[in-house]
Each structure stands twice: as structure tokens, then as C-alpha cells.
Design a protein around this motif. Sequence first.
Motif, short mmCIF file in Angstrom:
data_model
loop_
_atom_site.label_atom_id
_atom_site.label_comp_id
_atom_site.label_asym_id
_atom_site.label_seq_id
_atom_site.Cartn_x
_atom_site.Cartn_y
_atom_site.Cartn_z
N ILE A 59 0.83 -1.21 0.00
CA ILE A 59 0.00 0.00 0.00
C ILE A 59 0.86 1.26 0.00
CG2 ILE A 59 -1.60 1.41 1.35
CD1 ILE A 59 -3.00 -1.12 2.23
N ASN A 60 1.81 1.35 0.93
CA ASN A 60 2.58 2.58 1.10
C ASN A 60 3.88 2.52 0.33
OD1 ASN A 60 0.77 3.87 2.97
ND2 ASN A 60 1.38 2.30 4.42
N MET A 61 3.90 3.25 -0.80
CA MET A 61 5.10 3.32 -1.65
C MET A 61 5.25 4.74 -2.19
SD MET A 61 4.73 -0.17 -3.91
CE MET A 61 3.03 0.13 -4.36
N PRO A 62 6.49 5.11 -2.52
CA PRO A 62 6.70 6.42 -3.14
C PRO A 62 6.25 6.40 -4.60
CG PRO A 62 8.78 5.23 -2.97
CD PRO A 62 7.74 4.39 -2.28
N ARG A 63 6.13 7.58 -5.18
CA ARG A 63 5.76 7.80 -6.59
C ARG A 63 4.30 7.46 -6.85
NH1 ARG A 63 10.92 5.65 -10.01
NH2 ARG A 63 9.26 4.61 -11.16
N MET A 64 3.88 6.23 -6.59
CA MET A 64 2.49 5.81 -6.78
C MET A 64 2.19 4.77 -5.71
SD MET A 64 0.77 3.79 -10.05
CE MET A 64 0.15 5.15 -11.04
#
Length: 129
Positions: A59-64
Motif C-alpha cells: 500500500i505505502n510506496m513512493p511515486r504511486m
Amino acid sequence: MIKLAMLIDDEEVDQRLYKRVMDRSDLIEDVLVFTYADDALAHLKANPDLQVDVVFLDINMPRMNGFEFLEAATAELGEGFAKVVVAMLTTSLSPTDQARANEFDVVKAYIHKPLTKDHVAEVDALVER
């Protein structure tokens, strides 16, 4: 048996661990691993005939983030993507995240990290044959 799974997780340590869990489960033939969800989406768009059975999606990721990926994949890939089983991977205990995940028809599992062989077996049971 899951022929092709996609793992999308920005943590390289988690990627290695989950790939090993998937390999040892003997339930997944092949795994595509992506660090960024936008790269995974681009790969799916560039390979429309790719038959992905399951997406293990952080769920929690950078960019998208995972939710943005689901929104974009559902809108841009349509019915083909709707056949995919998505298992959300998270450390979040937030009921809001789980409720939001449940808004997507493709999300069939909500897994609290770390991924285990039992989780893989549960997801395998959800895949349409």
C-alpha cells in the motif's frame, strides 16, 4: 497453482523475503518483481497479453501508492485487469486502509506483513482456474 504473480513493493529486503516465500510455497510458477507501482503499471500496459494471476501489492510506496495503482490499473486496463486477484500487503492496522481496499472489486485479500506461505496458499485458493 498460480502461473504468474506480480510483486510490487518498494522495500528490497521485503522483495527478497517474499520472493523466497513464494518460491518455497511451490504454488507459484513465476514472479515478476517491481519496486515502483508506476513501473508495474507501465509493464502491464506495454504487455497487454500478459496473463498475471495475482498481484501482491504494497500500500505505502513512493511515486504511486497501492491505491493509486489500483485506480489507474482499473481505469486503464479495464476488464482484463479485473480478472486479476489483488492481495494488498501492509503494515497498516488502519481500518480506513482496509475499508478503502475493499472498495476495489479486484482486491480479494488484505494481508498484514510479513507474507507467509499460509498467505500464499490462501491467495492461491482465490485464483480462478
